[in-house]
Design an enzyme around this catalytic site. Structure first.
Site: not given
Length: 201
Positions: A66, A78, A117
């Site tokens: 990543r 995923a 979030p």
């Protein structure tokens, strides 16, 4: 607690970047007390992840590079929910086949999570895949880019949970999925939801 909850209204919105996977947006939002505040966030297309659990109680993990963190991470199979109108369960089944060459006889929902979030609306639905079978060799997906370097392993679910609790697994969807799968197993699978369960509003 106040009897009436404050309603956070968007007074203005500016899209600062628009991409295939996410947009970066600045919004001016009303705050309690009458003022406003500027908030930047990333609007994301969403994603699915899959805890693929075999008959021996082993979970399929992938180790993938990543770029934002500059290293390989342990993750679940995923992918993005970037195909318009596609059911998340269909996306999960496709990613399972493309990333780890497996098909599932049964898919259930384990958990839904907002990945971070404080800055993004990304919603990840984590599925539980059981009754696994191999994709026939002639039908397997050719992997490219980072996926060409993918390492695929099967690890006992309890060992994988230990890896998460020990800090070896840090991908949020993977940690949540492993913990949820262990809890669901210990509850006799009574806490899983059907694959077509409504997404959180």
């Amino acid at each position: 607690m106040s009897a009436v909850e404050h309603r956070y209204e968007v007074r203005s919105r500016e899209v600062r970047y628009q991409g295939r996977i996410f947009d970066v947006v600045t919004e001016e939002v009303t705050m309690p007390g009458g003022g406003t505040a500027v908030r930047d966030h990333v609007r994301h297309v969403g994603a699915v992840a899959v805890v693929a659990l075999d008959d021996a109680g082993q979970v399929v993990l992938v180790r993938q590079y990543r770029q934002p963190v500059g290293r390989r991470l342990w993750e679940l199979p995923a992918g993005l929910t970037d195909v318009s109108g596609e059911d998340p369960a269909v996306t999960a089944a496709r990613e399972l086949a493309e990333e780890v060459d497996l098909v599932a006889g049964r898919l259930d929902v384990l958990v839904d999570l907002h990945s971070s979030p404080g800055f993004t609306d990304e919603l990840v639905r984590v599925f539980l895949a059981r009754d696994l079978a191999e994709v026939p060799a002639g039908q397997r997906h050719a992997r490219s880019d980072e996926e060409a370097d993918l390492q695929i392993v099967r690890i006992d679910l309890d060992e994988a949970v230990g890896m998460a609790l020990g800090g070896e697994v840090t991908n949020a969807a993977c940690v949540a999925g492993l913990l949820a799968a262990a809890r669901a197993r210990d509850a006799g699978w009574s806490v899983v939801r059907p694959a077509d369960a409504p997404l959180p509003r």
